[in-house]
Design an enzyme around this catalytic site. Structure first.
Site, PDB file in Angstrom:
ATOM      1  N   ARG A  34       0.840  -1.199   0.000  1.00  0.00           N
ATOM      2  CA  ARG A  34       0.000   0.000   0.000  1.00  0.00           C
ATOM      3  C   ARG A  34       0.876   1.251   0.000  1.00  0.00           C
ATOM      4  NH1 ARG A  34      -4.722  -1.776   4.377  1.00  0.00           N
ATOM      5  NH2 ARG A  34      -5.953  -3.020   2.892  1.00  0.00           N
ATOM      6  N   GLU A  47      -1.146  -9.430  -4.877  1.00  0.00           N
ATOM      7  CA  GLU A  47      -2.432 -10.077  -5.114  1.00  0.00           C
ATOM      8  C   GLU A  47      -2.255 -11.567  -5.410  1.00  0.00           C
ATOM      9  OE1 GLU A  47      -5.427  -9.140  -4.617  1.00  0.00           O
ATOM     10  OE2 GLU A  47      -4.892  -7.099  -4.039  1.00  0.00           O
ATOM     11  N   TYR A 130     -11.160 -11.528 -10.478  1.00  0.00           N
ATOM     12  CA  TYR A 130     -10.824 -10.808  -9.242  1.00  0.00           C
ATOM     13  C   TYR A 130      -9.481 -10.098  -9.357  1.00  0.00           C
ATOM     14  CZ  TYR A 130      -8.702  -9.728  -4.870  1.00  0.00           C
ATOM     15  OH  TYR A 130      -8.024  -9.059  -3.882  1.00  0.00           O
ATOM     16  N   ASP A 148     -13.555 -10.747  -3.395  1.00  0.00           N
ATOM     17  CA  ASP A 148     -12.772 -11.839  -2.820  1.00  0.00           C
ATOM     18  C   ASP A 148     -13.558 -12.453  -1.672  1.00  0.00           C
ATOM     19  OD1 ASP A 148     -12.549 -10.019  -0.736  1.00  0.00           O
ATOM     20  OD2 ASP A 148     -10.400 -10.362  -0.430  1.00  0.00           O
ATOM     21  N   CYS A 202     -15.563  -8.242  10.412  1.00  0.00           N
ATOM     22  CA  CYS A 202     -16.561  -9.234  10.005  1.00  0.00           C
ATOM     23  C   CYS A 202     -15.859 -10.541   9.632  1.00  0.00           C
ATOM     24  CB  CYS A 202     -17.362  -8.687   8.825  1.00  0.00           C
ATOM     25  SG  CYS A 202     -18.919  -9.543   8.527  1.00  0.00           S
TER      26      CYS A 202
END
Length: 381
Positions: A34, A47, A130, A148, A202
């Site tokens: 990032r 990825e 994706y 994803d 989550c």
């Protein structure tokens, strides 16, 4: 799962802009890929590494890999064995072979750079929907929604979906939902926010429900009102994972070197990696019988199987194994390349020069834990 109307999605769209994006700005993890600005090459490698692998596991591999191969050109110029060695232990080695192949294509046809056009990205080998969307969004700011495992879980809980997510039709509907919720002006941030929410709040097990105090979308989440939020997403039960018993030979020669074999580099599981030769035990065989048969069939040699060294349990994606390693010596013949690409006689100190699978590393650890390097006369008269 019925199609949502624009008015039905309005509260979710508002929550994404006003709650999810600010939450992500405050809580985003500091991850090495990032960067600002984003490096498309680093995004691509991250990825691919993150496919079926946890972030904490990937980070040190990613840093070492980018240090060794800082550009697509550097990756393309490296021998495949070097790439596999850097990938060693990360698993799913087809990924390493695929990125090496793609790096060469980038050098030949794209000036050593990833194309920014999503259609051109999708045409590259090894990039599915994706990964194409992720690279296009994170590296180039394209308004494509990613889907994803984390995003699927979050969206399924937000809508309390009862559809089986293993079905292609359900994936298509979830992709449509993700597309409808994507703010085009902040596509990359929104995509990463969904993924971060699934990774930090989550979670698959023990999410912070039903109160969900940490979730920025708790007021628009339908699963929050249920007694069992972990019931979402819905999927059919997995079949029992097969278990295999495998034997491997640690073959010593009079120079106290050990025989290793390279798997076929072009096809099959763990292609191109090195191993202690052996194979799966047949019904009714003892382990020494299994190992002797496998070496006869695989390398054309007759061996005497000696003492047990170690048993290594290991789990692959679709089966588990117990790998039983025994010392052995050749009684007749010379190793031939029947089922393998090649072989080498090495000392334990030379194992670091070859890429091995995690299971075979268990054998290497056992060898290195011995009080002294193994010698032929220690095990055979």
């Amino acid at each position: 799962m019925s199609a949502a109307s624009p008015s039905d999605l309005k509260p979710l769209r508002t929550a994404v802009r006003r709650r999810l994006l600010p939450w992500f700005a405050r809580n985003a993890r500091d991850l090495p890929w990032r960067t600002d600005p984003r490096d498309p090459y680093a995004v691509w490698i991250s990825e691919i590494m993150l496919q079926q692998t946890r972030v904490d596991t990937v980070i040190p591999y990613f840093r070492r890999f980018l240090k060794r191969f800082p550009t697509p050109a550097a990756l393309a110029a490296a021998p495949l064995q070097d790439v596999l060695k850097q990938w060693e232990g990360l698993g799913y080695y087809t990924r390493a072979r695929q990125i090496h192949k793609m790096a060469n294509l980038l050098v030949r046809e794209h000036g050593g750079q990833l194309p920014s056009d999503p259609d051109a990205l999708a045409a590259l080998p090894g990039l599915g929907p994706y990964t194409t969307a992720a690279i296009a969004s994170f590296a180039f700011g394209k308004p494509l929604a990613v889907l994803d495992g984390n995003v699927i879980r979050v969206l399924s809980r937000l809508r309390a979906l009862t559809d089986d997510i293993t079905l292609p039709a359900t994936r298509r509907k979830l992709q449509k939902l993700a597309d409808d919720l994507l703010p085009a002006s902040a596509a990359a941030a929104a995509n990463e926010a969904w993924m971060e929410l699934g990774a930090l709040v989550c979670t698959p097990r023990n999410p912070a429900c039903p109160a969900c105090p940490a979730c920025p979308l708790r007021t628009v989440c339908r699963a929050r009102s249920t007694a069992a939020p972990e019931a979402f997403p819905k999927r059919k039960k997995k079949m029992k994972v097969p278990h295999k018993i495998v034997g491997a030979a640690v073959i010593l020669n009079p120079k106290n070197q050990i025989l290793i074999a390279q798997r076929c580099p072009e096809k099959g599981m763990l292609a191109g990696l090195w191993e202690f030769p052996g194979g799966k035990r047949a019904e009714g065989e003892t382990m020494p019988q299994c190992i002797a048969r496998e070496l006869r069939e695989e390398m054309g040699i007759e061996i005497e199987v000696g003492p047990h060294l170690v048993t290594v349990p290991h789990a692959y994606s679709h089966f588990t194994i117990d790998l039983h390693a025994h010392f052995a010596r050749i009684r007749k013949g010379r190793p031939r390349h029947i089922e393998c690409a090649g072989h080498a006689w090495v000392t334990p100190g030379q194992f670091d020069d070859y890429p091995f699978s995690k299971a075979d590393h268990g054998i290497i650890r056992a060898l290195r834990a011995l009080p002294r390097p193994p010698r032929l006369r220690d095990f055979f008269a």
